[in-house]
Structures are given as C-alpha cells and as structure tokens.
Design a protein around this motif. Sequence first.
Motif, PDB file in Angstrom:
ATOM      1  N   PHE A  40     -12.180 -10.304   2.696  1.00 37.02           N
ATOM      2  CA  PHE A  40     -13.337  -9.690   2.298  1.00 37.02           C
ATOM      3  C   PHE A  40     -13.283  -8.020   1.821  1.00 37.02           C
ATOM      4  O   PHE A  40     -13.747  -7.667   0.924  1.00 37.02           O
ATOM      5  CB  PHE A  40     -14.556  -9.713   3.658  1.00 37.02           C
ATOM      6  CG  PHE A  40     -15.790  -9.027   3.260  1.00 37.02           C
ATOM      7  CD1 PHE A  40     -16.712  -9.291   2.473  1.00 37.02           C
ATOM      8  CD2 PHE A  40     -15.781  -7.830   3.862  1.00 37.02           C
ATOM      9  CE1 PHE A  40     -17.874  -8.551   2.305  1.00 37.02           C
ATOM     10  CE2 PHE A  40     -16.850  -6.860   4.075  1.00 37.02           C
ATOM     11  CZ  PHE A  40     -18.095  -7.379   2.989  1.00 37.02           C
ATOM     12  N   LEU A  41     -12.557  -7.506   2.622  1.00 33.14           N
ATOM     13  CA  LEU A  41     -12.296  -5.908   2.419  1.00 33.14           C
ATOM     14  C   LEU A  41     -11.421  -5.707   1.027  1.00 33.14           C
ATOM     15  O   LEU A  41     -11.918  -4.706   0.407  1.00 33.14           O
ATOM     16  CB  LEU A  41     -11.261  -5.496   3.506  1.00 33.14           C
ATOM     17  CG  LEU A  41     -12.261  -5.291   4.849  1.00 33.14           C
ATOM     18  CD1 LEU A  41     -11.387  -4.885   6.180  1.00 33.14           C
ATOM     19  CD2 LEU A  41     -13.517  -4.245   4.773  1.00 33.14           C
ATOM     20  N   GLN A  42     -10.591  -6.675   0.721  1.00 33.75           N
ATOM     21  CA  GLN A  42      -9.863  -6.487  -0.670  1.00 33.75           C
ATOM     22  C   GLN A  42     -10.921  -6.793  -1.597  1.00 33.75           C
ATOM     23  O   GLN A  42     -11.003  -6.062  -2.766  1.00 33.75           O
ATOM     24  CB  GLN A  42      -8.815  -7.479  -0.543  1.00 33.75           C
ATOM     25  CG  GLN A  42      -8.223  -7.074  -1.941  1.00 33.75           C
ATOM     26  CD  GLN A  42      -6.577  -7.789  -1.852  1.00 33.75           C
ATOM     27  OE1 GLN A  42      -6.027  -8.043  -0.763  1.00 33.75           O
ATOM     28  NE2 GLN A  42      -5.875  -7.912  -2.913  1.00 33.75           N
ATOM     29  N   ARG A  43     -12.002  -7.841  -1.450  1.00 40.91           N
ATOM     30  CA  ARG A  43     -12.885  -7.956  -2.480  1.00 40.91           C
ATOM     31  C   ARG A  43     -13.806  -7.038  -2.971  1.00 40.91           C
ATOM     32  O   ARG A  43     -14.086  -6.487  -3.928  1.00 40.91           O
ATOM     33  CB  ARG A  43     -13.526  -9.227  -2.148  1.00 40.91           C
ATOM     34  CG  ARG A  43     -12.889 -10.494  -2.377  1.00 40.91           C
ATOM     35  CD  ARG A  43     -13.495 -11.610  -1.740  1.00 40.91           C
ATOM     36  NE  ARG A  43     -12.758 -12.975  -1.686  1.00 40.91           N
ATOM     37  CZ  ARG A  43     -12.877 -13.890  -2.486  1.00 40.91           C
ATOM     38  NH1 ARG A  43     -13.834 -13.693  -3.509  1.00 40.91           N
ATOM     39  NH2 ARG A  43     -12.264 -15.033  -2.429  1.00 40.91           N
ATOM     40  N   ILE A  44     -14.300  -6.189  -1.601  1.00 40.62           N
ATOM     41  CA  ILE A  44     -15.414  -5.504  -1.906  1.00 40.62           C
ATOM     42  C   ILE A  44     -14.629  -4.027  -2.370  1.00 40.62           C
ATOM     43  O   ILE A  44     -15.337  -3.059  -3.109  1.00 40.62           O
ATOM     44  CB  ILE A  44     -16.299  -4.906  -0.624  1.00 40.62           C
ATOM     45  CG1 ILE A  44     -15.522  -4.530   0.444  1.00 40.62           C
ATOM     46  CG2 ILE A  44     -16.909  -6.188  -0.362  1.00 40.62           C
ATOM     47  CD1 ILE A  44     -16.202  -3.862   1.590  1.00 40.62           C
ATOM     48  N   SER A  45     -13.458  -3.480  -1.831  1.00 38.66           N
ATOM     49  CA  SER A  45     -12.899  -2.560  -2.103  1.00 38.66           C
ATOM     50  C   SER A  45     -12.522  -2.527  -3.744  1.00 38.66           C
ATOM     51  O   SER A  45     -12.656  -1.665  -4.428  1.00 38.66           O
ATOM     52  CB  SER A  45     -11.425  -2.278  -1.580  1.00 38.66           C
ATOM     53  OG  SER A  45     -10.789  -1.094  -1.950  1.00 38.66           O
ATOM     54  N   GLU A  46     -11.995  -3.638  -4.448  1.00 39.68           N
ATOM     55  CA  GLU A  46     -11.848  -3.836  -5.929  1.00 39.68           C
ATOM     56  C   GLU A  46     -13.331  -3.840  -6.580  1.00 39.68           C
ATOM     57  O   GLU A  46     -13.287  -3.024  -7.309  1.00 39.68           O
ATOM     58  CB  GLU A  46     -11.048  -5.121  -5.991  1.00 39.68           C
ATOM     59  CG  GLU A  46      -9.641  -5.048  -5.544  1.00 39.68           C
ATOM     60  CD  GLU A  46      -9.013  -6.413  -5.611  1.00 39.68           C
ATOM     61  OE1 GLU A  46      -9.694  -7.240  -6.064  1.00 39.68           O
ATOM     62  OE2 GLU A  46      -7.871  -6.431  -5.462  1.00 39.68           O
ATOM     63  N   HIS A  47     -14.211  -4.274  -5.986  1.00 41.88           N
ATOM     64  CA  HIS A  47     -15.638  -4.500  -6.631  1.00 41.88           C
ATOM     65  C   HIS A  47     -16.283  -3.015  -6.836  1.00 41.88           C
ATOM     66  O   HIS A  47     -16.703  -2.608  -7.800  1.00 41.88           O
ATOM     67  CB  HIS A  47     -16.312  -5.447  -6.158  1.00 41.88           C
ATOM     68  CG  HIS A  47     -17.607  -5.811  -6.807  1.00 41.88           C
ATOM     69  ND1 HIS A  47     -17.916  -6.654  -7.858  1.00 41.88           N
ATOM     70  CD2 HIS A  47     -19.060  -5.413  -6.554  1.00 41.88           C
ATOM     71  CE1 HIS A  47     -18.989  -6.716  -8.285  1.00 41.88           C
ATOM     72  NE2 HIS A  47     -19.791  -5.830  -7.361  1.00 41.88           N
TER      73      HIS A  47
ATOM     74  N   ALA B 125       1.793  -4.467   7.802  1.00 39.96           N
ATOM     75  CA  ALA B 125       1.057  -4.770   6.890  1.00 39.96           C
ATOM     76  C   ALA B 125       0.196  -3.408   6.148  1.00 39.96           C
ATOM     77  O   ALA B 125      -0.424  -3.707   5.211  1.00 39.96           O
ATOM     78  CB  ALA B 125       0.278  -6.096   6.562  1.00 39.96           C
ATOM     79  N   SER B 126       0.538  -2.414   6.811  1.00 40.96           N
ATOM     80  CA  SER B 126      -0.222  -1.187   6.801  1.00 40.96           C
ATOM     81  C   SER B 126       0.212  -0.917   5.164  1.00 40.96           C
ATOM     82  O   SER B 126      -0.913  -0.429   4.420  1.00 40.96           O
ATOM     83  CB  SER B 126       0.249  -0.266   7.546  1.00 40.96           C
ATOM     84  OG  SER B 126      -0.408  -0.563   9.116  1.00 40.96           O
ATOM     85  N   GLY B 127       1.377  -0.822   4.599  1.00 43.89           N
ATOM     86  CA  GLY B 127       1.592  -0.361   3.391  1.00 43.89           C
ATOM     87  C   GLY B 127       1.022  -1.213   2.234  1.00 43.89           C
ATOM     88  O   GLY B 127       0.385  -0.680   1.123  1.00 43.89           O
ATOM     89  N   LYS B 128       0.874  -2.571   2.608  1.00 41.38           N
ATOM     90  CA  LYS B 128       0.377  -3.605   1.624  1.00 41.38           C
ATOM     91  C   LYS B 128      -1.073  -3.059   1.325  1.00 41.38           C
ATOM     92  O   LYS B 128      -1.481  -3.346   0.237  1.00 41.38           O
ATOM     93  CB  LYS B 128       0.608  -4.955   2.118  1.00 41.38           C
ATOM     94  CG  LYS B 128      -0.189  -5.881   1.376  1.00 41.38           C
ATOM     95  CD  LYS B 128      -0.040  -7.152   2.070  1.00 41.38           C
ATOM     96  CE  LYS B 128      -0.875  -8.458   1.306  1.00 41.38           C
ATOM     97  NZ  LYS B 128      -0.978  -9.603   2.338  1.00 41.38           N
ATOM     98  N   TYR B 129      -1.769  -2.979   2.557  1.00 45.27           N
ATOM     99  CA  TYR B 129      -3.344  -3.100   2.429  1.00 45.27           C
ATOM    100  C   TYR B 129      -3.687  -1.494   2.029  1.00 45.27           C
ATOM    101  O   TYR B 129      -4.873  -1.408   1.209  1.00 45.27           O
ATOM    102  CB  TYR B 129      -3.771  -3.052   3.747  1.00 45.27           C
ATOM    103  CG  TYR B 129      -3.924  -4.774   3.899  1.00 45.27           C
ATOM    104  CD1 TYR B 129      -4.454  -5.732   3.073  1.00 45.27           C
ATOM    105  CD2 TYR B 129      -3.196  -5.520   5.049  1.00 45.27           C
ATOM    106  CE1 TYR B 129      -4.385  -7.071   3.119  1.00 45.27           C
ATOM    107  CE2 TYR B 129      -3.044  -6.704   5.332  1.00 45.27           C
ATOM    108  CZ  TYR B 129      -3.717  -7.587   4.200  1.00 45.27           C
ATOM    109  OH  TYR B 129      -3.753  -8.932   4.452  1.00 45.27           O
ATOM    110  N   ALA B 130      -2.683  -0.720   2.183  1.00 46.56           N
ATOM    111  CA  ALA B 130      -2.972   0.776   1.747  1.00 46.56           C
ATOM    112  C   ALA B 130      -3.085   0.729   0.067  1.00 46.56           C
ATOM    113  O   ALA B 130      -4.035   1.441  -0.656  1.00 46.56           O
ATOM    114  CB  ALA B 130      -1.937   1.700   2.087  1.00 46.56           C
ATOM    115  N   ALA B 131      -2.062  -0.045  -0.458  1.00 45.32           N
ATOM    116  CA  ALA B 131      -2.115  -0.224  -1.844  1.00 45.32           C
ATOM    117  C   ALA B 131      -3.441  -1.060  -2.463  1.00 45.32           C
ATOM    118  O   ALA B 131      -3.957  -0.748  -3.506  1.00 45.32           O
ATOM    119  CB  ALA B 131      -0.852  -0.888  -2.431  1.00 45.32           C
ATOM    120  N   THR B 132      -3.448  -2.130  -1.600  1.00 44.10           N
ATOM    121  CA  THR B 132      -4.657  -3.178  -2.309  1.00 44.10           C
ATOM    122  C   THR B 132      -6.015  -2.542  -1.912  1.00 44.10           C
ATOM    123  O   THR B 132      -6.937  -3.292  -2.358  1.00 44.10           O
ATOM    124  CB  THR B 132      -4.155  -4.557  -1.857  1.00 44.10           C
ATOM    125  OG1 THR B 132      -4.276  -4.794  -0.531  1.00 44.10           O
ATOM    126  CG2 THR B 132      -3.030  -4.977  -2.334  1.00 44.10           C
TER     127      THR B 132
END
Length: 307
Positions: free
Chosen positions: A294-301, A237-244
């Motif tokens: 959590f990491l996706q939320r803080i990265s976006e915020h 899932a590395s590519g997915k999370y590199a993007a998100t």
Amino acid sequence: MFEAVISAPEKGHLADYIPALANQSKNLFAVYIIDEKGEVLTFGDFKGVLTLQSISKVMSFIVAADSLGIDQVLEKVDVEPTGDPFNSIVRLEVAEKGKPFNPMINAGAITVASLLPGDTVEARVKSVTDFISQVTGREHSVNQEVFKSEMETAYRNRAIANYLKANDYLRGTVEEALETYLQLCSIELTTEDLARLGLFIATDGLLLTVTENKNLITRKTARYTKALMMTCGLYNASGKYAATIGIPMKSGVSGGVLCTVQNGQIEHLQGRMGIGVFSPMIDEIGNSVKGMDFLQRISEHYNLSVF
C-alpha cells in the motif's frame, strides 16, 4: 487503491515465533492518514488494537535522547545502518568495542531501554507510555499476554543483552534492560495512534492541539529520529524501501507501520502528514506485506518520496 491491496493474493506469515501474535487475524488491514490541519483519510478498522513491537524503538529513542541529550545516547549506540537482520548478534562482535550500530535493531534498542529515565523497569516503561499518551491524547498500557509470551521466548535477546552488559553498554542489570525493552514492544495502540505519532515526528516534535501548539521534544531529536527511520527503520530492507517509497518509516513484526511525510498531498490532505498502516501478515524480513504494498502504491501515485 485500498481495494487493490485488499484483493491481492495472500502472502507472508504471522509472527508466530511470538506465540501471542500467532492469534491475530490474517485478514486485518487498516490505514489512517492525518495532516497538520487535522484532516483525515481512513480505511478499515483503524481503531483495532495492535502492539508496537519494533516501532517502540522510535519512541524509546525519542524519550531517551530528549531526556539525556543526543550526545549521551550516542556514547552507547551509533546511528549507522547494518544491512543485517534486526536480531543479529554478529555486528556486535565486529564493531569497535561491541557498540550497537543503531537504535532500530534489537541490540541498540535494548541499550536505549536501559537509558530511559527512571530507577525501575516500571518507571522507564511509564516514561514512554506517558510520552505516547501526550501525543495521541489517550492512555496506553502494556499487553501483559504479549509481554509474557515475549519474555518466555527471549533467548536470543537475552544473549544480546548479556553481550551488551559485558561491554558496558547497559545501565542496570541484564534482566531490567530486557524486561523494559520487551514491555515497550508490548505497548498497545491503534492505527490512528500510529498516524498521530507519525504527524508529531513530521512536525519536528510539535504537538498540535485544539487550544495550543507546543514542542514536546527538540528539533535535533526529531531530525535524528527521521534519519534513523529512513535509513534503519525497515530492518535489512531499509535501503530498498528508501528507494521505492522514500519516506521515513518504522515497522514492527505485529504488522504495524509508522510513517511520516514532510510535505505532500493525498486527496484532500496536504502538507505534513502522519500515516499509520496495520496488516499482520509479514514477509521473511519482518515487514507487513500488504502494508508495504500500500505505501509503495500511494508514494508512487502521490509522489511522496523525498528523493
């Protein structure tokens, strides 16, 4: 934000294929964030202990690369993403001469474990625990219950190690390489320790202490490490999370996630940062469900992505 993640419906499962990890509490959730000035932001029981599991692949690569030099390590293992599960064997059979694709999958990590400095399993493991202790400022050891549990169920990893040995990618014996690798996976640390390791990598290997700042590893090693974390650190899932999410990360099936931020601001923290997250319920790929949420939320915020 923390509360939103905590209150989300329970998803995922414990890594019960390793019997000792099946005993973890499903409800654990901890975060520790530290910046280069030593400012911190925490949530949950960040002093609670977890085992490194696949996060150990980052530490063993750093120690091997800085001991032997990047070029010698790359003779035995490549730095290419695979898109396959972490314990896949198929890529070894299709790769030129069976060379492991990268150090973040089991095949590459077993190879790297055999390259660590020292003539015995104990010495090779100590080279990594000593390194971690230098960065975190406290002693670390192997959880023998977890190690024994992993050794007793290491059928697939033993098959991988035998294939590697048959193609001359291991130093020493199959059992030595396998035991070294599984002991490294069983090293205990806390979420705070993960964050301090993440900050160390973010600063290109600069150890920040009260009395002095010094480089423990070369910038080249740090640069390769961050690239591998970004492209290969979250299994297939590395590519997915590199993007998100868009920051270098490495996860482990115990539910830990090690993250490094090159430049950002999270509340009163700013600049280079390390983030440690722990929540043991993992998805089908092997990543912490609540940790990645959590990491996706803080990265976006906080706009942390490097892209």
